[in-house]
Design an enzyme around this catalytic site. Structure first.
Site, PDB file in Angstrom:
ATOM      1  N   ASP A  64       4.555 -44.595   0.618  1.00  0.00           N
ATOM      2  CA  ASP A  64       5.222 -45.840   0.978  1.00  0.00           C
ATOM      3  C   ASP A  64       5.792 -45.805   2.389  1.00  0.00           C
ATOM      4  OD1 ASP A  64       7.101 -43.949   0.120  1.00  0.00           O
ATOM      5  OD2 ASP A  64       8.514 -45.449  -0.617  1.00  0.00           O
ATOM      6  N   HIS A 268      15.324 -49.823   2.062  1.00  0.00           N
ATOM      7  CA  HIS A 268      14.627 -48.954   1.108  1.00  0.00           C
ATOM      8  C   HIS A 268      15.162 -49.156  -0.314  1.00  0.00           C
ATOM      9  CE1 HIS A 268      12.737 -45.248  -0.545  1.00  0.00           C
ATOM     10  NE2 HIS A 268      11.838 -45.502   0.391  1.00  0.00           N
TER      11      HIS A 268
END
Length: 302
Positions: A64, A268
């Site tokens: 990611d 995040h």
């Protein structure tokens, strides 16, 4: 200093959220920080010029944060890019990318330089006449670095009235802007402070993702203008944060407070939560100046 958030959610791409990638524009440089899936689509959506990206910084080798890199490099090739491209990331990034290029019988028409990182101490990885970039060693499940982007001191501003008063020739202006005193023909020395004004303060951006709570980074990011710090979880899931070596919003705010940064930017996020406003609310119990990253958000830090 301008920051565009291309993606700021944890783990996987979703219909309306993207994993980590952002663009920092500072002193006419455009730096790409992390490059998750969908990065080049987000670059198009935000009308950012691919050709201006010459330096890409990859924090760590979790998908990611870098699975969009090979696609972006291939698009550069299709665009007939000629300008050199530099990729900074953990050891192994070169092997991963070159393997994909080789097995797909692809190539780049531009020079592709890899700067592989292995040090567990902070080090300078990029520097030119205007900007310096240092690593911020982070604690995560794999080798990870954050990045500290710092403007170099700017030229002093010329006091036009003063230099004209002393009839100083324009050939000396550059010397004066860089802090030099001026000796006149009659022997008088005019101190630089009388001929110039202070330049605008330099700006600093600290990027810290992914990491568990770690006070050892505080000296490296002290007094930063902006700290981007991951906040994957809220305190109610602090056990999950510790297990996965991530941080909570409260922990991110504590780091910001200890480092005395001007502003904290959270990101995040785990998508388990109903609203990212929950992260701001938690962080503000510790640190007052909290911003929330979100896909497509643009921040101008004057």
């Amino acid at each position: 200093m301008k920051l565009t958030i291309l993606g700021c959610y944890a783990a996987t791409p979703r219909t309306l959220t993207n994993p980590t990638s952002q663009v920092l524009e500072i002193r006419n440089r455009m730096f790409l920080i992390d490059c998750a899936e969908g990065t080049q689509v987000q670059l198009r959506k935000n009308k950012l010029k691919f050709s201006k990206i010459n330096h890409i910084f990859i924090s760590h080798l979790h998908g990611d944060h870098f699975y969009g890199l090979i696609g972006l490099l291939s698009t550069f090739m299709l665009f007939n890019r000629q300008t050199d491209l530099h990729v900074y990331g953990p050891k192994g990034i070169k092997e991963i990318i070159l393997l994909q290029l080789r097995l797909s019988e692809s190539f780049t028409g531009y020079n592709l330089y890899f700067h592989e990182l292995t040090s567990k101490e902070s080090e300078v990885i990029f520097e030119d006449e205007k900007v310096i970039v240092k690593t911020i060693p982070l604690k995560h499940r794999v080798y990870t670095n954050g990045f500290l982007f710092q403007e170099k001191p700017k030229e002093r501003k010329l006091n036009v009235e003063a230099v004209e008063h002393y009839n100083i020739d324009t050939v000396y202006y550059r010397k004066i802007k860089y802090g030099g005193d001026m000796t006149l023909e009659d022997g008088r020395v005019i101190p630089n402070a009388e001929l110039t004004f202070d330049p605008e303060p330099v700006k600093t951006y600290a990027y810290c993702s992914d990491t568990m709570y770690d006070e050892s980074i505080v000296p490296l990011i002290q007094n930063a203008d902006v700290l981007y710090h991951e906040a994957t979880f809220l305190e109610s899931e602090a056990d999950k944060a510790a297990k996965t070596m991530h941080s909570t919003a409260k922990e991110a705010a504590t780091i910001a407070k200890l480092a005395k940064v001007r502003q904290l930017l959270l990101g995040h996020y785990s998508t388990r939560y109903s609203s990212i406003e929950l992260f701001r609310a938690e962080a503000e119990t510790v640190f007052p100046k909290v911003l929330l990253a979100d896909d497509g958000a643009v921040f101008d830090f004057d």
